[in-house]
Write a protein that holds these residues in place. Structure first.
Motif, PDB file in Angstrom:
ATOM      1  N   GLN A 346      45.158  92.479  13.227  1.00  0.00           N
ATOM      2  CA  GLN A 346      44.916  93.706  12.476  1.00  0.00           C
ATOM      3  C   GLN A 346      44.843  94.918  13.419  1.00  0.00           C
ATOM      4  OE1 GLN A 346      44.953  93.935   9.253  1.00  0.00           O
ATOM      5  NE2 GLN A 346      45.040  91.743   8.809  1.00  0.00           N
ATOM      6  N   GLN A 349      48.302  96.022  14.361  1.00  0.00           N
ATOM      7  CA  GLN A 349      48.942  96.846  13.336  1.00  0.00           C
ATOM      8  C   GLN A 349      48.379  98.272  13.359  1.00  0.00           C
ATOM      9  OE1 GLN A 349      49.039  95.097   9.405  1.00  0.00           O
ATOM     10  NE2 GLN A 349      49.266  93.018  10.230  1.00  0.00           N
ATOM     11  N   GLY A 350      47.033  98.374  13.554  1.00  0.00           N
ATOM     12  CA  GLY A 350      46.437  99.700  13.618  1.00  0.00           C
ATOM     13  C   GLY A 350      46.929 100.486  14.819  1.00  0.00           C
ATOM     14  N   SER A 352      49.804 100.422  16.072  1.00  0.00           N
ATOM     15  CA  SER A 352      51.168 100.898  15.815  1.00  0.00           C
ATOM     16  C   SER A 352      51.190 102.145  14.938  1.00  0.00           C
ATOM     17  CB  SER A 352      51.985  99.779  15.164  1.00  0.00           C
ATOM     18  OG  SER A 352      51.438  99.436  13.901  1.00  0.00           O
ATOM     19  N   GLY A 353      50.013 102.578  14.450  1.00  0.00           N
ATOM     20  CA  GLY A 353      49.940 103.801  13.660  1.00  0.00           C
ATOM     21  C   GLY A 353      49.605 103.584  12.207  1.00  0.00           C
ATOM     22  N   ASP A 354      49.456 102.340  11.783  1.00  0.00           N
ATOM     23  CA  ASP A 354      49.117 102.046  10.393  1.00  0.00           C
ATOM     24  C   ASP A 354      47.597 101.969  10.269  1.00  0.00           C
ATOM     25  OD1 ASP A 354      48.977 101.314   7.787  1.00  0.00           O
ATOM     26  OD2 ASP A 354      49.889  99.322   8.047  1.00  0.00           O
ATOM     27  N   PHE A 355      46.939 103.084   9.899  1.00  0.00           N
ATOM     28  CA  PHE A 355      45.485 103.119   9.796  1.00  0.00           C
ATOM     29  C   PHE A 355      44.971 102.600   8.457  1.00  0.00           C
ATOM     30  CE2 PHE A 355      45.986 107.040  12.680  1.00  0.00           C
ATOM     31  CZ  PHE A 355      46.029 106.237  13.799  1.00  0.00           C
ATOM     32  N   SER A 356      45.861 102.117   7.593  1.00  0.00           N
ATOM     33  CA  SER A 356      45.438 101.637   6.271  1.00  0.00           C
ATOM     34  C   SER A 356      45.110 100.148   6.274  1.00  0.00           C
ATOM     35  CB  SER A 356      46.543 101.918   5.245  1.00  0.00           C
ATOM     36  OG  SER A 356      47.730 101.209   5.590  1.00  0.00           O
ATOM     37  N   VAL A 357      45.296  99.447   7.407  1.00  0.00           N
ATOM     38  CA  VAL A 357      45.034  98.006   7.439  1.00  0.00           C
ATOM     39  C   VAL A 357      43.541  97.765   7.317  1.00  0.00           C
ATOM     40  CG1 VAL A 357      47.095  97.473   8.790  1.00  0.00           C
ATOM     41  CG2 VAL A 357      44.964  98.035   9.958  1.00  0.00           C
ATOM     42  N   GLU A 382      41.198 106.760   9.986  1.00  0.00           N
ATOM     43  CA  GLU A 382      42.142 107.350   9.038  1.00  0.00           C
ATOM     44  C   GLU A 382      41.692 108.756   8.645  1.00  0.00           C
ATOM     45  OE1 GLU A 382      44.458 105.978   4.942  1.00  0.00           O
ATOM     46  OE2 GLU A 382      42.609 104.987   5.561  1.00  0.00           O
ATOM     47  N   SER A 385      42.090 111.098  11.554  1.00  0.00           N
ATOM     48  CA  SER A 385      43.488 111.495  11.742  1.00  0.00           C
ATOM     49  C   SER A 385      43.839 112.675  10.838  1.00  0.00           C
ATOM     50  CB  SER A 385      44.405 110.298  11.459  1.00  0.00           C
ATOM     51  OG  SER A 385      45.760 110.659  11.586  1.00  0.00           O
TER      52      SER A 385
END
Length: 741
Positions: A346, A349-350, A352-357, A382, A385
């Protein structure tokens, strides 16, 4: 070592947990086991040594008791037998067969012919402590009442007695045993005595042999007795002389025991019937009277048998706990490592720029809490950001506004009518000044920028400049502080300076403002002088014009009152009214004098200056009920402190203002006025014990300002400070004969 640490740091969590738990538990168990074994070994050893020591002492007591009994019985038998002999001979005296002297001679021969042991003998003592009969002729007839054992003999007359005695020619006293029997007709205490050590042959070993052989220590431990020559006296297995006996290691252990006589020893010995030699622990003690060594011995393998059992139990526990730790570590790995791997994915993934995980929370333990923290962190990240994007936009707007604000500040700074300056926080460097400041000081911009106001001799008194920068540096804003400054041409001017610490262009600075008040101070001094002159004129008019007229009127009314009282035609009411008018006139005269004195309290032609201060003290005491004392100059022909009435008046009003401030605002109970003078200076000090006030914050007060004006007008220096923890001190210092200035 560093390679091992690096290798351990690079291990997986599963391996670290398993290794850490295993090492920690095994280390704790091993350390605990060693401590337990050592403690048990120490306890067992102390216990067996205590048991052997107690057994050795008990055997010694048993032997002592047996020897004591044997000696006592032997001596009693000899004493009783000799008493019977004396009694038989005495019967011959009674029957007339022998004279008493021959009978005593016969008894003496029979008694002295006997020996007790090697050196023992029989003697007789009477109730007066005199040696009635003794084998040594020189002793017979002497009184031995000074000897303790003789007094005991006389007291007991019969029985057993032990005492210390040294024969002629011997170096030390030795223990001696005695049994007494009393023959009353001749008052003879028949004593049979001998040294205890000479009765070894009287001891019957069989009396205590069985008791000694019954003692057991462990399974096969026993006690035995031998003498210092190695001859075995009592032993369950052997007899004879073992002085040269050796153990399996070749040690002459019997010789060592005979040498030490008392102590402990470990040796190897093979008893009859044993298949091999075994280590023994022996505790031994020495009885010097009989040259016997009592030994209690036990096999070490039997002593430490419980210790071996403890070792076996500890090893079994270590193996069992190691298995449990291994299984427990595997379970922890399964419950910790797997969720951590999922959490790592997780995080990847965060990153990589995906703060919704988000991480699913399935438990309430630390892993579940960590998942919750991760979700909160990602939620915060998030939001941050989004806020960061908004802040970037807002910052651009703020930068534009700041740029505009700096332009406005720059314009206001340049166009301000007050003299503005910007300097470093310590005042060591001037950053910028405006045109008004250049106009006030007469300097040009190049003369000031980069320089210090202190090094330029800007301040008339450098300590005032240092105090200004020090106050601002400590975050205390300065407002309208009066100071003297020098222009570029060297002219002395008076100014009001203000300043505070600010941050400009990312640097802590001082933003200051200054106004030239030289002209206004000059006008204020002129007004003050004019006011003082007018007050003095009014006071002189009241004193020199109105008061004499009132005094004249009072005198005329007094004469009128006297004529009215003497006249028979005038009614008494007229005289009474005249008296009332005269009283009013007298009151008016007193009020006029007080008013004149208040308008001009100091008049050096009429009175001394300290008299005016004394009147001020009495006034404060009467009006405010506050103790006010004056410590003035000693009246010993010293020149008065002031020769100019104007200077004396200024000093008086400074004291007046200070005293009234203390009485009204300080809440004090005592005020002290001190006037002192030497060849160079005159000092006036007003001190109170009130709550005090902040002199820095009080500079804006009109009273303090007028006091400062007056002090400056006469060339003095006024200082206001705290008087210790409580109270205030006003200190005026001016040159002696300052009226010449």
């Amino acid at each position: 070592m560093s390679k091992i640490i690096k290798f351990a740091n690079n291990l997986r969590i599963r391996s670290k947990l398993l290794g850490a738990y295993t090492i920690a538990f095994l280390s704790a168990l091993l350390i605990g086991g060693v401590i337990i074994i050592l403690q048990v070994q120490h306890t067992i050893q102390n216990h067996i040594e205590s048991e052997l020591t107690n057994a050795t002492l008990a055997i010694g007591n048993m032997v002592e008791t047996a020897a004591h009994t044997s000696i006592k019985n032997h001596l009693r038998a000899v004493a009783e037998k000799n008493r019977e002999i004396v009694a038989t001979i005495y019967k011959q005296v009674i029957n007339g067969e022998l004279t008493e002297s021959k009978a005593k001679a016969l008894c003496r021969k029979l008694l002295f012919s006997q020996t007790i042991g090697r050196t023992g003998y029989i003697f007789c003592v009477n109730s007066d402590g005199i040696a009635a009969e003794h084998p040594q002729s020189g002793v017979t007839g002497k009184n031995f009442m000074d000897r303790e054992f003789v007094r005991l003999m006389i007291q007991k007359k019969r029985g057993y007695l032990v005492y210390e005695w040294k024969n002629p020619g011997e170096q030390e006293k030795r223990s001696k045993a005695m049994y007494m029997s009393y023959f009353e007709p001749w008052d003879w205490i028949i004593a049979v005595s001998s040294y205890r050590e000479e009765f070894r042959e009287l001891i019957n070993v069989d009396d205590f042999r069985d008791s000694i052989l019954k003692l057991k220590f462990g399974k096969s431990g026993y006690a035995y007795i031998m003498d210092s020559k190695g001859d075995v006296i009592v032993h369950p297995h052997i007899s004879g002389n073992y002085y040269d006996a050796k153990d399996r290691d070749g040690n002459l252990w019997v010789r060592e025991i005979c040498r030490m006589k008392t102590g402990r020893i470990i040796y190897s010995w093979k008893n009859p019937g044993d298949p091999f030699s075994r280590k023994k622990l022996a505790i031994f003690n020495y009885i010097p009277e009989y040259d016997w060594i009592i030994v209690s011995a036990s096999n070490l393998d039997e002593i430490y048998a419980p210790l071996n059992t403890v070792k076996t139990i500890i090893i079994a526990i270590v193996i069992l706990i190691s298995l449990l730790v291994f299984v427990f570590s595997l379970w922890i790995n399964a419950s910790v490592v797997r969720p951590l791997r999922a959490l790592m994915n997780q995080f990847d993934q965060g990153a990589s720029g995906d703060f919704s995980v988000r991480m699913p929370v399935t438990t309430t333990d630390e892993i579940g809490q960590l998942a919750g923290y991760f979700n909160r962190f990602m939620g915060t990240l998030e939001r941050s950001s989004r806020e960061l994007q908004e802040e970037i936009i807002q910052r651009k707007k703020n930068e534009q506004a700041l740029k505009l604000s700096e332009e406005i500040f720059s314009k206001a700074f340049r166009s301000s009518p007050s003299g503005m300056f910007i300097a470093t926080l310590d005042g060591s460097r001037i950053i910028n000044v405006n045109d008004s400041f250049l106009k006030i000081t007469g300097h040009n911009l190049l003369d000031l920028v980069g320089k210090s106001l202190l090094t330029l001799s800007f301040f008339q008194k450098r300590e005032e400049g240092r105090a200004l920068f020090s106050d601002i540096k400590t975050r205390r804003p300065v407002v309208n502080r009066e100071t003297g400054f020098l222009t570029a041409s060297g002219q002395l001017r008076q100014g009001l300076i203000s300043g505070e610490g600010v941050t400009l262009w990312g640097e802590a600075c001082i933003l200051g403002a200054m106004a030239d008040i030289t002209e206004s101070r000059r006008l204020e001094r002129e007004i003050l002088d004019i006011s003082q002159n007018e007050r003095q004129k009014i006071a002189m008019s009241l004193h020199d014009d109105l008061c004499p007229q009132l005094i004249g009127i009072e005198f005329m009314i007094k004469m009128l009152e006297k004529r009215l009282l003497q006249s028979e035609k005038s009614p008494k009411q007229d005289a009474e009214r005249t008296h009332q008018i005269r009283a009013l006139i007298l009151d008016a005269i007193e009020k006029t004098r007080n008013l004149s004195r208040g308008l001009s309290p100091v008049n050096l032609e009429d009175r001394r200056f300290d008299d005016s201060l004394a009147d001020l003290g009495r006034y404060v005491k009467d009006v405010f009920r506050i103790e006010c004392c004056l410590d003035s100059l000693p009246d010993q022909g010293i020149i008065p402190p002031f020769r100019d009435n104007n200077i004396a008046t200024h000093v008086y009003y400074i004291a007046h203002e200070a005293v009234h401030n203390a009485a009204k605002h300080a809440g004090c109970t005592r005020i002290r006025i001190c006037l002192d003078k030497n060849q160079d200076q005159i000092r006036l000090t007003i001190t109170d014990n009130g709550s005090g006030f902040d002199p820095v914050g009080s500079h804006a007060g009109l009273g303090i300002r007028i006091m400062s004006y007056r002090a400056a007008r006469i060339g003095g220096r006024l200082t206001i400070t705290r008087a210790g923890e409580k109270g205030t001190r006003v200190y005026l210092e001016l040159p002696a004969f300052g009226d010449q200035l």
